[in-house]
Scaffold this active site. Sequence first.
Site, PDB file in Angstrom:
ATOM      1  N   TYR A   1      40.637  25.484  47.512  1.00 50.03           N
ATOM      2  CA  TYR A   1      39.511  26.415  47.448  1.00 50.03           C
ATOM      3  C   TYR A   1      39.610  27.275  46.202  1.00 50.03           C
ATOM      4  O   TYR A   1      40.638  27.287  45.512  1.00 50.03           O
ATOM      5  CB  TYR A   1      39.456  27.296  48.698  1.00 50.03           C
ATOM      6  CG  TYR A   1      40.499  28.387  48.767  1.00 50.03           C
ATOM      7  CD1 TYR A   1      41.838  28.113  49.058  1.00 50.03           C
ATOM      8  CD2 TYR A   1      40.154  29.723  48.525  1.00 50.03           C
ATOM      9  CE1 TYR A   1      42.783  29.123  49.122  1.00 50.03           C
ATOM     10  CE2 TYR A   1      41.094  30.740  48.590  1.00 50.03           C
ATOM     11  CZ  TYR A   1      42.413  30.439  48.889  1.00 50.03           C
ATOM     12  OH  TYR A   1      43.347  31.429  48.944  1.00 50.03           O
TER      13      TYR A   1
ATOM     14  N   LYS B   1      46.118  25.976  45.024  1.00 50.63           N
ATOM     15  CA  LYS B   1      45.334  26.905  45.857  1.00 50.63           C
ATOM     16  C   LYS B   1      44.779  26.138  47.060  1.00 50.63           C
ATOM     17  O   LYS B   1      43.596  25.787  47.107  1.00 50.63           O
ATOM     18  CB  LYS B   1      44.224  27.552  45.018  1.00 50.63           C
ATOM     19  CG  LYS B   1      43.671  28.824  45.653  1.00 50.63           C
ATOM     20  CD  LYS B   1      42.919  29.656  44.635  1.00 50.63           C
ATOM     21  CE  LYS B   1      42.225  30.854  45.244  1.00 50.63           C
ATOM     22  NZ  LYS B   1      43.093  31.831  45.897  1.00 50.63           N
TER      23      LYS B   1
ATOM     24  N   GLU C   1      54.776  37.252  45.148  1.00 50.11           N
ATOM     25  CA  GLU C   1      53.388  37.741  44.974  1.00 50.11           C
ATOM     26  C   GLU C   1      52.941  38.343  46.290  1.00 50.11           C
ATOM     27  O   GLU C   1      53.714  38.422  47.243  1.00 50.11           O
ATOM     28  CB  GLU C   1      52.471  36.593  44.540  1.00 50.11           C
ATOM     29  CG  GLU C   1      52.403  35.461  45.545  1.00 50.11           C
ATOM     30  CD  GLU C   1      51.548  34.278  45.098  1.00 50.11           C
ATOM     31  OE1 GLU C   1      50.595  34.472  44.340  1.00 50.11           O
ATOM     32  OE2 GLU C   1      51.849  33.150  45.532  1.00 50.11           O
TER      33      GLU C   1
ATOM     34  N   LEU D   1      50.886  31.526  42.930  1.00 42.79           N
ATOM     35  CA  LEU D   1      49.600  31.084  42.390  1.00 42.79           C
ATOM     36  C   LEU D   1      49.402  31.761  41.031  1.00 42.79           C
ATOM     37  O   LEU D   1      49.579  32.975  40.913  1.00 42.79           O
ATOM     38  CB  LEU D   1      48.457  31.480  43.333  1.00 42.79           C
ATOM     39  CG  LEU D   1      47.106  30.962  42.870  1.00 42.79           C
ATOM     40  CD1 LEU D   1      46.979  29.460  43.153  1.00 42.79           C
ATOM     41  CD2 LEU D   1      45.969  31.714  43.543  1.00 42.79           C
TER      42      LEU D   1
HETATM   43  N1  PDD Z   1      43.317  35.068  46.549  1.00 44.19           N
HETATM   44  N2  PDD Z   1      48.083  34.882  44.897  1.00 44.19           N
HETATM   45  C1  PDD Z   1      47.542  34.358  46.013  1.00 44.19           C
HETATM   46  C2  PDD Z   1      48.443  33.793  47.053  1.00 44.19           C
HETATM   47  C3  PDD Z   1      46.139  34.351  46.178  1.00 44.19           C
HETATM   48  O1  PDD Z   1      45.593  33.816  47.285  1.00 44.19           O
HETATM   49  C4  PDD Z   1      45.327  34.914  45.160  1.00 44.19           C
HETATM   50  C5  PDD Z   1      43.829  34.907  45.271  1.00 44.19           C
HETATM   51  C6  PDD Z   1      45.943  35.455  44.026  1.00 44.19           C
HETATM   52  C7  PDD Z   1      45.148  36.052  42.895  1.00 44.19           C
HETATM   53  O2  PDD Z   1      44.468  35.045  42.189  1.00 44.19           O
HETATM   54  P1  PDD Z   1      43.095  35.334  41.424  1.00 44.19           P
HETATM   55  O3  PDD Z   1      43.370  36.431  40.472  1.00 44.19           O
HETATM   56  O4  PDD Z   1      42.774  34.063  40.764  1.00 44.19           O
HETATM   57  O5  PDD Z   1      42.091  35.737  42.481  1.00 44.19           O
HETATM   58  C8  PDD Z   1      47.323  35.406  43.925  1.00 44.19           C
HETATM   59  C9  PDD Z   1      41.902  34.940  46.772  1.00 44.19           C
HETATM   60  C10 PDD Z   1      41.120  36.057  46.186  1.00 44.19           C
HETATM   61  C11 PDD Z   1      41.646  34.739  48.248  1.00 44.19           C
HETATM   62  O6  PDD Z   1      42.400  33.956  48.847  1.00 44.19           O
HETATM   63  O7  PDD Z   1      40.710  35.313  48.804  1.00 44.19           O
END
Ligand code: PDD
Length: 287
Positions: free
Chosen positions: A33, A147, A180, A205
């Site tokens: 996703y 992801k 993270e 991620l």
């Molecule tokens: N989450 N780490 C994890 C485990 C994440 O699921 C996300 C993003 C990030 C930050 O990535 P980005 O800057 O590309 O949004 C880091 C999204 C927002 C979610 O699952 O809703």
Amino acid sequence: MARYAYVNGRYVDHHDASVHIEDRGYQLADGVYEVVGVRDGKLIDEGPHLDRLDRSLKELRIGWPISRDALRFVIRELMRRNRLHDGLVYMQVTRGVARRDHAFPTTPVKPSLVLTTKGTKHLDADTGPGIAVKSMPDIRWERCDIKTVGLLANVLAKQAARESGAYEAWLVDADGYVTEGASTNAWIVTQNDELVTRHTDNGILAGITRATLKSIADALQLKLIERPFTIAEAKRAKEAFITSATSFVTPVVKIDGEAVGAGTPGPVAHRLREEYVRFADAGELVA
Ligand code: PDD
């Protein structure tokens, strides 16, 4: 409330939107996703998000359900139909529908594509009061760089955080280092004014917001070091914050009940958020 969802070629009433019970995403979490932030009708970092989607799909050997250009069109059409100004676009691709078997289907199946939107309040340059985080063991698998929709460990960590009164969980690996957040990347500002965030590999991620913030930090001539840090180091830091498509840059003011710095949002997080908002504002208006 979003009125429409996109499901495999059709814009359908969000209330009735559904996929088949033998979708491999539903049964096996066999899918990926993306979440793209939307601010004032502008998609934030759409290109890098679609690049990461492409990478996730390749890692799992799932094909694109429609072309990248077609997906860009669908994103815009759904935003238009849902009159989305601020919020996010969620898109999910699974391997498709097949009789349940762990191994890939032996006959070709079409990957499933679902998109939804979610409206949120307009985020601005003000960081707000900041959030509390709770440390939790990182019990995820060894491909956190993909992801995937397999998020159970993240779900449980986030829930534990919420039940303790914290907003986010910071995941700690077997060596005692923060990897993270459950759905965000983790950062600190050390007493030497160095920005620190964990290096990217299969343990986290590679956040798109994280990458953009690296460029912003560079432009501001802030010193950035990509290395792991512990919860103890974070507690001693001047500042801490999280980044993601939906939280932008949000200060962390408490870790496991202890104040970080003065216990209020700090100047570095504030400045970075300001610049991030400026960057988001410069995007192409699509809705
Ligand atoms: N989450 N780490 C994890 C485990 C994440 O699921 C996300 C993003 C990030 C930050 O990535 P980005 O800057 O590309 O949004 C880091 C999204 C927002 C979610 O699952 O809703």
